[in-house]
Design a protein around this motif. Structure first.
Motif, PDB file in Angstrom:
ATOM      1  N   PHE A   1      27.543  40.174  41.916  1.00 42.92           N
ATOM      2  CA  PHE A   1      27.120  41.155  42.663  1.00 42.92           C
ATOM      3  C   PHE A   1      25.513  40.902  43.299  1.00 42.92           C
ATOM      4  O   PHE A   1      25.394  41.064  44.351  1.00 42.92           O
ATOM      5  CB  PHE A   1      27.300  42.651  42.804  1.00 42.92           C
ATOM      6  CG  PHE A   1      28.821  43.232  42.608  1.00 42.92           C
ATOM      7  CD1 PHE A   1      29.864  42.097  43.024  1.00 42.92           C
ATOM      8  CD2 PHE A   1      29.144  44.275  42.363  1.00 42.92           C
ATOM      9  CE1 PHE A   1      31.256  42.894  42.982  1.00 42.92           C
ATOM     10  CE2 PHE A   1      30.476  44.677  42.199  1.00 42.92           C
ATOM     11  CZ  PHE A   1      31.632  44.127  42.545  1.00 42.92           C
ATOM     12  N   THR A   2      24.710  40.374  42.389  1.00 42.65           N
ATOM     13  CA  THR A   2      23.442  40.108  42.764  1.00 42.65           C
ATOM     14  C   THR A   2      23.351  38.806  43.751  1.00 42.65           C
ATOM     15  O   THR A   2      22.368  38.875  44.591  1.00 42.65           O
ATOM     16  CB  THR A   2      22.654  40.074  41.352  1.00 42.65           C
ATOM     17  OG1 THR A   2      22.865  41.058  40.443  1.00 42.65           O
ATOM     18  CG2 THR A   2      21.105  39.704  41.726  1.00 42.65           C
ATOM     19  N   THR A   3      24.128  37.979  43.308  1.00 38.22           N
ATOM     20  CA  THR A   3      24.125  36.572  44.322  1.00 38.22           C
ATOM     21  C   THR A   3      25.139  36.537  45.066  1.00 38.22           C
ATOM     22  O   THR A   3      24.916  35.787  45.992  1.00 38.22           O
ATOM     23  CB  THR A   3      24.075  35.395  43.283  1.00 38.22           C
ATOM     24  OG1 THR A   3      25.466  35.395  42.540  1.00 38.22           O
ATOM     25  CG2 THR A   3      22.789  35.353  41.992  1.00 38.22           C
ATOM     26  N   GLY A   4      26.223  37.325  45.022  1.00 39.00           N
ATOM     27  CA  GLY A   4      27.293  37.275  45.933  1.00 39.00           C
ATOM     28  C   GLY A   4      28.258  36.270  45.729  1.00 39.00           C
ATOM     29  O   GLY A   4      29.244  35.958  46.428  1.00 39.00           O
ATOM     30  N   LYS A   5      28.204  35.539  44.380  1.00 42.15           N
ATOM     31  CA  LYS A   5      28.961  34.400  44.114  1.00 42.15           C
ATOM     32  C   LYS A   5      30.118  34.722  43.383  1.00 42.15           C
ATOM     33  O   LYS A   5      30.252  35.730  42.691  1.00 42.15           O
ATOM     34  CB  LYS A   5      28.183  33.311  43.121  1.00 42.15           C
ATOM     35  CG  LYS A   5      26.845  32.902  43.914  1.00 42.15           C
ATOM     36  CD  LYS A   5      27.573  31.904  44.915  1.00 42.15           C
ATOM     37  CE  LYS A   5      26.319  31.204  45.722  1.00 42.15           C
ATOM     38  NZ  LYS A   5      26.507  30.344  46.621  1.00 42.15           N
TER      39      LYS A   5
ATOM     40  N   LYS B   1      30.869  41.338  46.455  1.00 42.99           N
ATOM     41  CA  LYS B   1      30.068  42.625  46.724  1.00 42.99           C
ATOM     42  C   LYS B   1      30.497  43.806  46.322  1.00 42.99           C
ATOM     43  O   LYS B   1      32.085  44.006  46.135  1.00 42.99           O
ATOM     44  CB  LYS B   1      29.889  42.683  48.313  1.00 42.99           C
ATOM     45  CG  LYS B   1      29.257  43.413  48.920  1.00 42.99           C
ATOM     46  CD  LYS B   1      29.151  43.048  50.432  1.00 42.99           C
ATOM     47  CE  LYS B   1      28.685  44.340  51.250  1.00 42.99           C
ATOM     48  NZ  LYS B   1      28.649  43.939  52.723  1.00 42.99           N
ATOM     49  N   ASP B   2      30.021  45.039  46.047  1.00 42.86           N
ATOM     50  CA  ASP B   2      30.320  46.124  45.766  1.00 42.86           C
ATOM     51  C   ASP B   2      31.388  46.590  46.799  1.00 42.86           C
ATOM     52  O   ASP B   2      30.873  46.646  47.995  1.00 42.86           O
ATOM     53  CB  ASP B   2      29.125  47.289  45.536  1.00 42.86           C
ATOM     54  CG  ASP B   2      29.804  48.478  44.824  1.00 42.86           C
ATOM     55  OD1 ASP B   2      30.723  48.587  44.265  1.00 42.86           O
ATOM     56  OD2 ASP B   2      29.076  49.552  44.826  1.00 42.86           O
ATOM     57  N   GLY B   3      32.431  47.312  46.644  1.00 44.35           N
ATOM     58  CA  GLY B   3      33.478  47.712  47.548  1.00 44.35           C
ATOM     59  C   GLY B   3      34.385  46.539  48.072  1.00 44.35           C
ATOM     60  O   GLY B   3      35.362  46.886  48.461  1.00 44.35           O
ATOM     61  N   ALA B   4      34.289  45.478  47.576  1.00 36.31           N
ATOM     62  CA  ALA B   4      35.322  44.279  47.920  1.00 36.31           C
ATOM     63  C   ALA B   4      36.465  44.584  47.021  1.00 36.31           C
ATOM     64  O   ALA B   4      36.504  45.117  45.911  1.00 36.31           O
ATOM     65  CB  ALA B   4      34.644  42.965  47.532  1.00 36.31           C
ATOM     66  N   ARG B   5      37.680  43.851  47.460  1.00 37.90           N
ATOM     67  CA  ARG B   5      39.046  43.920  46.631  1.00 37.90           C
ATOM     68  C   ARG B   5      39.453  42.555  46.613  1.00 37.90           C
ATOM     69  O   ARG B   5      39.086  41.958  47.401  1.00 37.90           O
ATOM     70  CB  ARG B   5      39.793  44.930  47.308  1.00 37.90           C
ATOM     71  CG  ARG B   5      39.183  46.557  47.296  1.00 37.90           C
ATOM     72  CD  ARG B   5      40.117  47.382  48.164  1.00 37.90           C
ATOM     73  NE  ARG B   5      41.110  47.896  47.834  1.00 37.90           N
ATOM     74  CZ  ARG B   5      41.545  48.680  46.782  1.00 37.90           C
ATOM     75  NH1 ARG B   5      40.431  49.281  46.251  1.00 37.90           N
ATOM     76  NH2 ARG B   5      42.629  49.095  46.573  1.00 37.90           N
ATOM     77  N   PHE B   6      40.216  42.498  45.692  1.00 36.82           N
ATOM     78  CA  PHE B   6      40.778  40.975  45.643  1.00 36.82           C
ATOM     79  C   PHE B   6      42.444  41.132  45.399  1.00 36.82           C
ATOM     80  O   PHE B   6      43.052  42.022  44.858  1.00 36.82           O
ATOM     81  CB  PHE B   6      40.341  40.098  44.682  1.00 36.82           C
ATOM     82  CG  PHE B   6      40.594  40.330  43.323  1.00 36.82           C
ATOM     83  CD1 PHE B   6      41.549  39.795  42.418  1.00 36.82           C
ATOM     84  CD2 PHE B   6      39.879  41.631  42.332  1.00 36.82           C
ATOM     85  CE1 PHE B   6      41.766  39.792  41.297  1.00 36.82           C
ATOM     86  CE2 PHE B   6      40.291  41.640  41.092  1.00 36.82           C
ATOM     87  CZ  PHE B   6      41.330  40.957  40.526  1.00 36.82           C
ATOM     88  N   CYS B   7      43.040  40.149  45.701  1.00 37.31           N
ATOM     89  CA  CYS B   7      44.475  39.912  45.249  1.00 37.31           C
ATOM     90  C   CYS B   7      44.727  38.441  44.844  1.00 37.31           C
ATOM     91  O   CYS B   7      43.976  37.546  45.224  1.00 37.31           O
ATOM     92  CB  CYS B   7      45.593  40.241  46.108  1.00 37.31           C
ATOM     93  SG  CYS B   7      45.319  39.561  47.691  1.00 37.31           S
ATOM     94  N   ALA B   8      45.492  37.870  43.867  1.00 34.26           N
ATOM     95  CA  ALA B   8      45.633  36.554  43.348  1.00 34.26           C
ATOM     96  C   ALA B   8      47.180  36.269  43.243  1.00 34.26           C
ATOM     97  O   ALA B   8      47.916  37.072  43.342  1.00 34.26           O
ATOM     98  CB  ALA B   8      44.989  36.613  42.164  1.00 34.26           C
TER      99      ALA B   8
END
Length: 115
Positions: A33-37, A77-84
């Motif tokens: 989250f610090t770098t966004g990577k 980023k805080d608040g992001a979500r993912f699916c895989a």
């Protein structure tokens, strides 16, 4: 004799060819989250490729990596979500909260298709 022949025909009619396919994926998604990577490490995939969609941090981010390789992108980023999955995630995929750090994701499904 006629009854046994009729029974055999009924049983054969009830049999149909079915295609069974196992789909599995194992990956590690590292979010900073610090770098966004984002860093995607594809450990295993029945399709040969791991795919991830990250949403909620601006434009959706799609990452893909071949089995045994890594890929990187932006969007952690805080608040992001993912699916895989083994294929590129589509609208309606089940999103999971993205945490800062490593996310280990595994999924296995057996799909049967009747012909």
């Amino acid at each position: 004799m006629k009854k046994s022949l009729l029974l055999a025909l009924v049983l054969l009619a009830g049999c149909s060819a079915a295609k069974t396919e196992k789909q599995s994926v194992s990956l590690v998604l590292d979010a900073d989250f610090t770098t966004g990577k984002l860093l995607l490490n594809c450990r295993d995939s029945s399709s040969g490729t791991c795919h991830v969609l990250v949403a909620g941090s601006g434009e959706p981010v799609f990452l893909s990596a071949a089995k045994g390789t890594t890929s990187e992108g932006d969007g952690a980023k805080d608040g992001a979500r993912f699916c895989a999955g083994t294929a590129v995630p589509q609208n309606g995929c089940s999103l999971t909260v993205l945490r800062n750090g490593e996310q280990i994701y595994r999924s296995s499904q057996v799909k049967s298709e009747t012909r």
